[in-house]
Motif scaffolding. Structure first.
Motif, PDB file in Angstrom:
ATOM      1  N   TYR A  10       0.841  -1.197   0.000  1.00  0.00           N
ATOM      2  CA  TYR A  10       0.000   0.000   0.000  1.00  0.00           C
ATOM      3  C   TYR A  10       0.880   1.252   0.000  1.00  0.00           C
ATOM      4  O   TYR A  10       1.974   1.256   0.562  1.00  0.00           O
ATOM      5  N   PRO A  11       0.381   2.330  -0.621  1.00  0.00           N
ATOM      6  CA  PRO A  11       1.136   3.591  -0.587  1.00  0.00           C
ATOM      7  C   PRO A  11       1.180   4.154   0.831  1.00  0.00           C
ATOM      8  O   PRO A  11       0.388   3.753   1.702  1.00  0.00           O
ATOM      9  N   GLU A  12       2.085   5.079   1.021  1.00  0.00           N
ATOM     10  CA  GLU A  12       2.300   5.705   2.327  1.00  0.00           C
ATOM     11  C   GLU A  12       0.976   6.067   3.032  1.00  0.00           C
ATOM     12  O   GLU A  12       0.772   5.762   4.197  1.00  0.00           O
ATOM     13  N   ARG A  13       0.094   6.711   2.287  1.00  0.00           N
ATOM     14  CA  ARG A  13      -1.132   7.227   2.907  1.00  0.00           C
ATOM     15  C   ARG A  13      -2.054   6.130   3.408  1.00  0.00           C
ATOM     16  O   ARG A  13      -2.954   6.381   4.198  1.00  0.00           O
ATOM     17  N   TYR A  14      -1.863   4.908   2.904  1.00  0.00           N
ATOM     18  CA  TYR A  14      -2.697   3.801   3.354  1.00  0.00           C
ATOM     19  C   TYR A  14      -1.960   2.885   4.328  1.00  0.00           C
ATOM     20  O   TYR A  14      -2.463   1.829   4.691  1.00  0.00           O
ATOM     21  N   GLN A  15      -0.748   3.280   4.714  1.00  0.00           N
ATOM     22  CA  GLN A  15      -0.012   2.515   5.714  1.00  0.00           C
ATOM     23  C   GLN A  15      -0.498   2.964   7.093  1.00  0.00           C
ATOM     24  O   GLN A  15       0.082   3.847   7.717  1.00  0.00           O
ATOM     25  N   ILE A  16      -1.587   2.363   7.544  1.00  0.00           N
ATOM     26  CA  ILE A  16      -2.143   2.785   8.833  1.00  0.00           C
ATOM     27  C   ILE A  16      -2.120   1.609   9.808  1.00  0.00           C
ATOM     28  O   ILE A  16      -2.190   0.448   9.402  1.00  0.00           O
ATOM     29  N   ARG A  17      -2.008   1.925  11.089  1.00  0.00           N
ATOM     30  CA  ARG A  17      -1.984   0.876  12.111  1.00  0.00           C
ATOM     31  C   ARG A  17      -3.227   0.892  12.977  1.00  0.00           C
ATOM     32  O   ARG A  17      -3.605  -0.119  13.556  1.00  0.00           O
ATOM     33  N   CYS A  23     -12.139   4.462  15.647  1.00  0.00           N
ATOM     34  CA  CYS A  23     -12.144   4.307  17.107  1.00  0.00           C
ATOM     35  C   CYS A  23     -10.750   4.167  17.696  1.00  0.00           C
ATOM     36  O   CYS A  23     -10.607   4.048  18.915  1.00  0.00           O
ATOM     37  N   ALA A  24      -9.715   4.170  16.870  1.00  0.00           N
ATOM     38  CA  ALA A  24      -8.320   4.212  17.323  1.00  0.00           C
ATOM     39  C   ALA A  24      -7.805   2.905  17.924  1.00  0.00           C
ATOM     40  O   ALA A  24      -6.705   2.865  18.458  1.00  0.00           O
ATOM     41  N   ALA A  25      -8.574   1.832  17.823  1.00  0.00           N
ATOM     42  CA  ALA A  25      -8.044   0.528  18.249  1.00  0.00           C
ATOM     43  C   ALA A  25      -7.013   0.060  17.224  1.00  0.00           C
ATOM     44  O   ALA A  25      -7.040   0.476  16.067  1.00  0.00           O
ATOM     45  N   GLU A  26      -6.100  -0.807  17.652  1.00  0.00           N
ATOM     46  CA  GLU A  26      -5.077  -1.291  16.727  1.00  0.00           C
ATOM     47  C   GLU A  26      -5.704  -2.304  15.764  1.00  0.00           C
ATOM     48  O   GLU A  26      -6.406  -3.229  16.184  1.00  0.00           O
ATOM     49  N   LEU A  27      -5.448  -2.125  14.477  1.00  0.00           N
ATOM     50  CA  LEU A  27      -6.020  -3.002  13.464  1.00  0.00           C
ATOM     51  C   LEU A  27      -5.339  -4.367  13.479  1.00  0.00           C
ATOM     52  O   LEU A  27      -4.165  -4.481  13.824  1.00  0.00           O
TER      53      LEU A  27
END
Ligand SMILES: [Zn+2]
Length: 180
Positions: A9-16, A21-25
């Motif tokens: 995934y590109p940088e902008r879609y590198q999410i944790r 709700c801010a829980a860890e994926l």
């Protein structure tokens, strides 16, 4: 077909963390591939391509080109192009971008082409670019309110365009013009 994996995934879609709700994926197999899901609220990460629209403007003396004033590719001449806003019809986005970049008033958008491919700025970020033709019905080629230079070039003297999305739009436009 090799679709990008989460690591691609590109940088902008590198999410944790879940944007809701801010829980860890967590990564789970879901609908045929590994996807990120929120264990707390159930949100699933479905990255989408960026959506952009470009426009071939029919002016009395030819096609309108604008000069790019930002990097990358600063200085090249291209068709007006820009992102569609969320909820905005891509045909309306083509007219809006064309008007913003040239000072002309545009009407009668007609679909020409689409391209889907990696961005020049980030090869991991995909773009869906829709091409339209529209007619200049008013306004004036003053240079844009965004401060960009413009020029009108007869179709048969159009220089090669750099971006594949705009090559596709011009190719489709030439085909359209050849049809009775
Ligand atoms: Zn969540």
């Amino acid at each position: 077909m090799n679709l990008p994996t989460i690591a691609d995934y590109p940088e902008r879609y590198q999410i944790r963390f879940c944007p809701r709700c801010a829980a860890e994926l967590v990564v789970v197999p879901l609908f045929g591939m590994q996807r990120q899901r929120c264990p707390a609220c159930g949100w699933i990460h479905y990255p989408l391509p960026n959506l952009a629209a470009t426009v071939v403007i029919e002016h009395e003396n030819g096609i309108v080109l604008v000069q790019r004033d930002i990097d990358p590719d600063r200085g090249i001449w291209h068709l007006p192009i820009g992102h569609a806003e969320y909820g905005e019809d891509p045909a309306d986005a083509a007219l809006r971008e064309g008007e913003e970049e040239t000072g002309l008033r545009l009407a009668e958008p007609r679909f020409l082409s689409y391209t889907h491919g990696p961005s020049y700025g980030d090869p991991r970020l995909f773009y869906l670019v829709l091409g339209f033709v529209a007619r200049a019905v008013g306004g004036a080629l003053t240079g844009s309110d965004e401060g960009r230079a413009t020029m009108v070039v007869p179709l048969d003297q159009l220089p090669p365009l750099k971006w594949t999305s705009q090559q596709a739009a011009i190719e489709a436009y030439r085909r359209l013009r050849r049809e009775p």
